[in-house]
Scaffold this motif. Structure first.
Motif, PDB file in Angstrom:
ATOM      1  N   PHE A   1       0.828  -1.214   0.000  1.00  0.00           N
ATOM      2  CA  PHE A   1       0.000   0.000   0.000  1.00  0.00           C
ATOM      3  C   PHE A   1       0.862   1.265   0.000  1.00  0.00           C
ATOM      4  O   PHE A   1       0.363   2.342  -0.310  1.00  0.00           O
ATOM      5  CB  PHE A   1      -1.010  -0.015   1.149  1.00  0.00           C
ATOM      6  CG  PHE A   1      -2.228  -0.856   0.838  1.00  0.00           C
ATOM      7  CD1 PHE A   1      -3.304  -0.316   0.145  1.00  0.00           C
ATOM      8  CD2 PHE A   1      -2.282  -2.181   1.216  1.00  0.00           C
ATOM      9  CE1 PHE A   1      -4.414  -1.087  -0.168  1.00  0.00           C
ATOM     10  CE2 PHE A   1      -3.393  -2.971   0.909  1.00  0.00           C
ATOM     11  CZ  PHE A   1      -4.457  -2.419   0.213  1.00  0.00           C
ATOM     12  N   SER A   2       2.180   1.129   0.290  1.00  0.00           N
ATOM     13  CA  SER A   2       3.067   2.300   0.199  1.00  0.00           C
ATOM     14  C   SER A   2       3.225   2.763  -1.249  1.00  0.00           C
ATOM     15  O   SER A   2       3.597   3.906  -1.503  1.00  0.00           O
ATOM     16  CB  SER A   2       4.444   2.003   0.816  1.00  0.00           C
ATOM     17  OG  SER A   2       5.267   1.246  -0.058  1.00  0.00           O
ATOM     18  N   VAL A   3       2.923   1.885  -2.200  1.00  0.00           N
ATOM     19  CA  VAL A   3       2.976   2.273  -3.609  1.00  0.00           C
ATOM     20  C   VAL A   3       2.089   3.505  -3.827  1.00  0.00           C
ATOM     21  O   VAL A   3       2.477   4.440  -4.518  1.00  0.00           O
ATOM     22  CB  VAL A   3       2.537   1.105  -4.521  1.00  0.00           C
ATOM     23  CG1 VAL A   3       2.396   1.554  -5.967  1.00  0.00           C
ATOM     24  CG2 VAL A   3       3.503  -0.073  -4.391  1.00  0.00           C
ATOM     25  N   TRP A   4       0.914   3.530  -3.186  1.00  0.00           N
ATOM     26  CA  TRP A   4      -0.042   4.628  -3.348  1.00  0.00           C
ATOM     27  C   TRP A   4      -0.059   5.597  -2.184  1.00  0.00           C
ATOM     28  O   TRP A   4      -0.423   6.755  -2.359  1.00  0.00           O
ATOM     29  CB  TRP A   4      -1.452   4.076  -3.563  1.00  0.00           C
ATOM     30  CG  TRP A   4      -1.534   3.252  -4.796  1.00  0.00           C
ATOM     31  CD1 TRP A   4      -1.744   3.699  -6.077  1.00  0.00           C
ATOM     32  CD2 TRP A   4      -1.343   1.850  -4.891  1.00  0.00           C
ATOM     33  NE1 TRP A   4      -1.698   2.653  -6.946  1.00  0.00           N
ATOM     34  CE2 TRP A   4      -1.455   1.497  -6.248  1.00  0.00           C
ATOM     35  CE3 TRP A   4      -1.090   0.845  -3.956  1.00  0.00           C
ATOM     36  CZ2 TRP A   4      -1.328   0.192  -6.694  1.00  0.00           C
ATOM     37  CZ3 TRP A   4      -0.965  -0.451  -4.410  1.00  0.00           C
ATOM     38  CH2 TRP A   4      -1.086  -0.762  -5.763  1.00  0.00           C
ATOM     39  N   PHE A   5       0.304   5.124  -0.978  1.00  0.00           N
ATOM     40  CA  PHE A   5       0.122   5.949   0.220  1.00  0.00           C
ATOM     41  C   PHE A   5       1.396   6.188   1.021  1.00  0.00           C
ATOM     42  O   PHE A   5       1.349   6.785   2.089  1.00  0.00           O
ATOM     43  CB  PHE A   5      -0.963   5.329   1.118  1.00  0.00           C
ATOM     44  CG  PHE A   5      -2.265   5.158   0.406  1.00  0.00           C
ATOM     45  CD1 PHE A   5      -3.067   6.255   0.146  1.00  0.00           C
ATOM     46  CD2 PHE A   5      -2.676   3.911  -0.038  1.00  0.00           C
ATOM     47  CE1 PHE A   5      -4.257   6.120  -0.542  1.00  0.00           C
ATOM     48  CE2 PHE A   5      -3.876   3.764  -0.725  1.00  0.00           C
ATOM     49  CZ  PHE A   5      -4.660   4.865  -0.979  1.00  0.00           C
ATOM     50  N   GLY A   6       2.540   5.738   0.530  1.00  0.00           N
ATOM     51  CA  GLY A   6       3.811   5.948   1.221  1.00  0.00           C
ATOM     52  C   GLY A   6       4.285   7.392   1.108  1.00  0.00           C
ATOM     53  O   GLY A   6       3.724   8.201   0.363  1.00  0.00           O
ATOM     54  N   LYS A   7       5.336   7.699   1.846  1.00  0.00           N
ATOM     55  CA  LYS A   7       5.906   9.061   1.793  1.00  0.00           C
ATOM     56  C   LYS A   7       6.371   9.405   0.394  1.00  0.00           C
ATOM     57  O   LYS A   7       6.365  10.565  -0.010  1.00  0.00           O
ATOM     58  CB  LYS A   7       7.058   9.188   2.787  1.00  0.00           C
ATOM     59  CG  LYS A   7       6.565   9.180   4.211  1.00  0.00           C
ATOM     60  CD  LYS A   7       7.668   9.385   5.205  1.00  0.00           C
ATOM     61  CE  LYS A   7       7.006   9.270   6.564  1.00  0.00           C
ATOM     62  NZ  LYS A   7       7.749   9.658   7.674  1.00  0.00           N
ATOM     63  N   LYS A   8       6.810   8.398  -0.352  1.00  0.00           N
ATOM     64  CA  LYS A   8       7.221   8.601  -1.749  1.00  0.00           C
ATOM     65  C   LYS A   8       6.302   7.757  -2.636  1.00  0.00           C
ATOM     66  O   LYS A   8       6.727   6.799  -3.276  1.00  0.00           O
ATOM     67  CB  LYS A   8       8.686   8.206  -1.925  1.00  0.00           C
ATOM     68  CG  LYS A   8       9.624   9.091  -1.128  1.00  0.00           C
ATOM     69  CD  LYS A   8      11.056   8.692  -1.313  1.00  0.00           C
ATOM     70  CE  LYS A   8      11.946   9.628  -0.516  1.00  0.00           C
ATOM     71  NZ  LYS A   8      13.353   9.296  -0.676  1.00  0.00           N
TER      72      LYS A   8
END
Length: 173
Positions: A140-147
C-alpha cells in the motif's frame, strides 16, 4: 470479499499522467474514518482496506511489476521478508486493457496466521493472496507511502471525498 467490518468508499480520484487518462480509483476503509487522513493512516496494518483501480488504458503486467518493486524500494520497505512476499505477489499481475479493474485488499484478521492477508483480484476474480502485515504496509506504500507513485493520486484518495452513501462528491471550492 474481506472478512470483518464492512468497508465504505472513502476517497476517489481520476488519474491523468502526462495528459493521458490512466485509471479511476476508489479507496475503501472502515466506517468512521476522519476526513483528510495521512498516508500512514492507510498503511497501518491494523486497518482493513481496499483499493479499486479501474483502468482507462492498457498497461502491461511487467510495468505493474516494475512500478510496484520501485515504489516499495523508494519507500524503504524492500527488506528480505518483503522481497520474499513480493516474489509471490508480482507474478499475480496480468496485462490490463481499458475497463479492467484490479482490487487490492488487506484484512488484518485473515490468512493462516495472525499476519493478515493481501489479496489481488482482476475483474472480480481472485488472482492470489500473500500473507504479512509488513507486506501490506509495503504494497500500500505504492499509493500511500511518503514517496508514493503519484502524489496527486495519493492526496485525492486521502481527502475523503465520498459521500456517506459511497458516491464520490466534488470538493468544496
Amino acid at each position: 470479499a474481506l472478512e470483518g467490518p464492512p468497508l465504505k468508499a472513502y476517497g476517489s480520484c481520476h488519474l491523468k499522467h502526462w495528459g493521458l487518462d490512466v485509471c479511476a480509483a476508489v479507496l475503501y476503509l472502515p466506517e468512521g474514518k476522519a476526513v483528510h487522513l495521512a498516508g500512514e493512516d492507510v498503511l497501518d496494518p491494523s486497518v482493513p482496506k481496499q483499493l479499486e483501480l479501474r483502468y482507462l488504458r492498457g498497461i502491461s503486467a511487467d510495468k505493474f511489476r516494475w512500478t510496484t518493486r520501485w515504489a516499495i524500494s523508494r519507500n524503504g520497505f524492500l527488506t528480505a521478508p518483503v522481497e520474499a512476499a513480493l516474489k509471490q505477489f508480482n507474478p499475480l499481475y496480468r496485462d490490463v486493457i481499458r475497463g479492467d479493474c484490479y482490487t487490492l485488499s488487506y484484512h488484518p484478521d485473515s490468512g493462516h496466521s495472525d499476519q493478515g492477508c493481501v489479496t489481488l483480484q482482476l475483474n472480480g476474480v481472485q488472482l492470489g493472496t500473500v500473507e504479512g502485515r509488513l507486506f501490506s504496509e509495503a504494497i500500500f506504500s505504492v499509493w500511500f507511502g511518503k514517496k508514493s507513485f503519484l502524489d496527486k493520486m495519493k492526496h485525492d484518495l486521502l481527502r475523503g471525498n465520498c459521500a456517506s452513501d459511497g458516491r464520490a462528491v466534488q470538493p468544496s471550492p
